[in-house]
Design a protein around this motif. Structure first.
Motif, PDB file in Angstrom:
ATOM      1  N   ASN A  55       1.125  -0.928   0.311  1.00 26.62           N
ATOM      2  CA  ASN A  55      -0.178  -0.379  -0.442  1.00 26.62           C
ATOM      3  C   ASN A  55       0.747   1.314  -0.071  1.00 26.62           C
ATOM      4  O   ASN A  55       0.657   2.921  -0.844  1.00 26.62           O
ATOM      5  CB  ASN A  55      -0.831  -0.046   1.352  1.00 26.62           C
ATOM      6  CG  ASN A  55      -2.324  -1.930   0.728  1.00 26.62           C
ATOM      7  OD1 ASN A  55      -1.791  -2.336   1.945  1.00 26.62           O
ATOM      8  ND2 ASN A  55      -2.903  -0.909   0.953  1.00 26.62           N
ATOM      9  N   ALA A  58       0.786   2.285  -3.454  1.00 27.80           N
ATOM     10  CA  ALA A  58      -0.407   3.184  -4.039  1.00 27.80           C
ATOM     11  C   ALA A  58      -0.116   3.858  -3.691  1.00 27.80           C
ATOM     12  O   ALA A  58      -0.702   4.694  -4.977  1.00 27.80           O
ATOM     13  CB  ALA A  58      -1.570   2.171  -3.550  1.00 27.80           C
ATOM     14  N   ARG A  83       5.255  -3.345  -7.231  1.00 31.28           N
ATOM     15  CA  ARG A  83       3.785  -2.516  -7.041  1.00 31.28           C
ATOM     16  C   ARG A  83       5.119  -1.361  -7.686  1.00 31.28           C
ATOM     17  O   ARG A  83       4.721  -0.667  -8.708  1.00 31.28           O
ATOM     18  CB  ARG A  83       3.593  -2.034  -6.054  1.00 31.28           C
ATOM     19  CG  ARG A  83       2.496  -1.308  -5.981  1.00 31.28           C
ATOM     20  CD  ARG A  83       0.782  -1.892  -6.424  1.00 31.28           C
ATOM     21  NE  ARG A  83      -0.308  -0.754  -6.555  1.00 31.28           N
ATOM     22  CZ  ARG A  83      -1.151  -1.146  -5.849  1.00 31.28           C
ATOM     23  NH1 ARG A  83      -1.215  -1.934  -5.645  1.00 31.28           N
ATOM     24  NH2 ARG A  83      -2.618  -0.324  -6.356  1.00 31.28           N
ATOM     25  N   GLU A  87       4.674   0.749 -11.249  1.00 30.03           N
ATOM     26  CA  GLU A  87       4.143   2.352 -11.045  1.00 30.03           C
ATOM     27  C   GLU A  87       5.932   2.717 -11.137  1.00 30.03           C
ATOM     28  O   GLU A  87       5.441   4.259 -11.572  1.00 30.03           O
ATOM     29  CB  GLU A  87       4.329   2.726  -9.829  1.00 30.03           C
ATOM     30  CG  GLU A  87       2.734   2.051  -9.251  1.00 30.03           C
ATOM     31  CD  GLU A  87       1.908   2.419 -10.222  1.00 30.03           C
ATOM     32  OE1 GLU A  87       1.698   3.098 -10.652  1.00 30.03           O
ATOM     33  OE2 GLU A  87       0.430   1.094  -9.309  1.00 30.03           O
TER      34      GLU A  87
ATOM     35  N   GLY B  18      -6.871   0.942  -3.314  1.00 25.85           N
ATOM     36  CA  GLY B  18      -6.419   1.521  -4.655  1.00 25.85           C
ATOM     37  C   GLY B  18      -6.934   1.290  -5.670  1.00 25.85           C
ATOM     38  O   GLY B  18      -6.221   2.101  -6.437  1.00 25.85           O
ATOM     39  N   LYS B  19      -7.212   0.463  -6.252  1.00 27.75           N
ATOM     40  CA  LYS B  19      -7.306  -0.165  -7.640  1.00 27.75           C
ATOM     41  C   LYS B  19      -8.611   0.949  -7.916  1.00 27.75           C
ATOM     42  O   LYS B  19      -8.209   1.851  -9.375  1.00 27.75           O
ATOM     43  CB  LYS B  19      -8.063  -1.829  -7.394  1.00 27.75           C
ATOM     44  CG  LYS B  19      -7.343  -2.352  -7.580  1.00 27.75           C
ATOM     45  CD  LYS B  19      -6.838  -3.519  -8.787  1.00 27.75           C
ATOM     46  CE  LYS B  19      -5.646  -3.848  -8.340  1.00 27.75           C
ATOM     47  NZ  LYS B  19      -5.511  -4.863  -8.348  1.00 27.75           N
ATOM     48  N   SER B  22      -6.807   4.724  -8.058  1.00 25.22           N
ATOM     49  CA  SER B  22      -6.096   4.610  -9.014  1.00 25.22           C
ATOM     50  C   SER B  22      -6.278   4.563 -10.841  1.00 25.22           C
ATOM     51  O   SER B  22      -5.927   5.198 -11.207  1.00 25.22           O
ATOM     52  CB  SER B  22      -4.996   3.758  -9.232  1.00 25.22           C
ATOM     53  OG  SER B  22      -3.705   3.500 -10.080  1.00 25.22           O
ATOM     54  N   TYR B  46      -9.308   6.944  -2.562  1.00 22.24           N
ATOM     55  CA  TYR B  46      -8.629   5.992  -1.266  1.00 22.24           C
ATOM     56  C   TYR B  46      -9.094   5.829   0.137  1.00 22.24           C
ATOM     57  O   TYR B  46      -8.748   4.767   0.684  1.00 22.24           O
ATOM     58  CB  TYR B  46      -7.130   6.246  -2.004  1.00 22.24           C
ATOM     59  CG  TYR B  46      -6.373   5.511  -0.769  1.00 22.24           C
ATOM     60  CD1 TYR B  46      -5.818   4.489  -1.816  1.00 22.24           C
ATOM     61  CD2 TYR B  46      -6.026   5.764   0.563  1.00 22.24           C
ATOM     62  CE1 TYR B  46      -4.768   3.538  -1.329  1.00 22.24           C
ATOM     63  CE2 TYR B  46      -5.129   4.587   0.565  1.00 22.24           C
ATOM     64  CZ  TYR B  46      -4.310   3.806   0.308  1.00 22.24           C
ATOM     65  OH  TYR B  46      -3.882   2.569   0.673  1.00 22.24           O
TER      66      TYR B  46
END
Lengths: 112, 138
Positions: A55, A58, A83, A87, B18-19, B22, B46
């Motif tokens: 996270n 994220a 991730r 990203e 968060g999907k 995003s 979020y």
């Protein structure tokens, strides 16, 4: 200052997200509370934390952060690495504690 | 013309929290919505996703992207919020120890949502679930 310069200067470990090493750093934020970072960190800042789960990346992505630095030699989880790659945001590591790392970054940015 | 987006969230599943934010961020960028508005919307969505993952059994995020604003409805099946005004208070949290250790559950979620939205409505029934409805103007 670019993320790559920070990496070189403090011999930071680059776990993943090399694509973002040329990101320009505008400042830094230090917190281990994710909602605090979500609510307060600004674009292009470097986030210093001890949280290692995915996270973190994220949030780094949603907030357009320049990079994340994990302190005290902590290792990221496998999905955090993935991730970071996805990203393109550098996930870095140092053996320094938060206080020391933040102090160095602060001094660098204040002087530039 | 409005664009509709929907996402499912399972309770306890932080890897998928968060999907929705995003994806919605990408859509809003493509629509050339100003960066400042996108930032606020993304924070609100979020936090709402994390709330579902942290507290509920399952839930969904539905976003309607309009020309002047975005309307987001986050509904869950879960324990509900007993005292909404208390839950809105920064620092108040009912999150578990595990959730807190991840750095969530600091009692900042709902206040972050409030701060970053123009309209917010919370409806909750104890033992059934919670529906959060918020709107942000670009």
């Amino acid at each position: 200052m670019k993320v790559s310069e920070l990496v070189k200067k403090y011999e930071l470990k680059v776990f993943a997200g090399e694509q973002g090493l040329e990101n320009e750093i505008s400042g830094g934020y230090v917190s281990d509370l994710l909602s605090d970072v979500m609510g307060t960190a600004a674009e292009n800042e470097v986030w210093i934390t001890l949280q290692t789960h995915q996270n973190v990346m994220a949030i780094a992505s949603l907030k357009d952060l320049a990079a994340v630095i994990l302190v005290k030699g902590l290792e990221p989880n496998e999905d955090t690495l993935e991730r970071s790659r996805e990203e393109g945001i550098p996930l870095l590591g140092t053996t320094m504690g938060t206080f020391e790392m933040a102090g160095k970054l602060y001094a660098d940015l204040a002087g530039s | 013309m409005a664009l509709e987006l929907a996402f499912k969230i399972s309770g306890g599943d932080f890897s998928n929290a968060g999907k929705a934010s995003s994806r919605i961020k990408k859509v809003l960028k493509q629509l050339n919505i100003d960066a400042k508005s996108i930032k606020k919307i993304v924070v609100a969505i979020y936090e709402a996703e994390v709330n579902v993952a942290a507290h509920a059994w399952k839930g969904e995020v539905k976003a309607t992207v309009g020309e002047e604003n975005i309307l987001v409805v986050v509904s869950d099946c879960g324990p509900g919020i007993e005292n909404i005004s208390l839950a809105m208070k920064p620092g108040f949290s009912t999150a578990s120890k595990e959730v807190r250790e991840m750095g969530f559950g600091a009692g900042m979620g709902l206040s972050n949502i409030k701060k970053n939205t123009d309209e917010l409505n919370i409806e909750s029934r104890k033992g059934e679930g919670t529906t959060l409805t918020f709107r942000c103007y670009y």
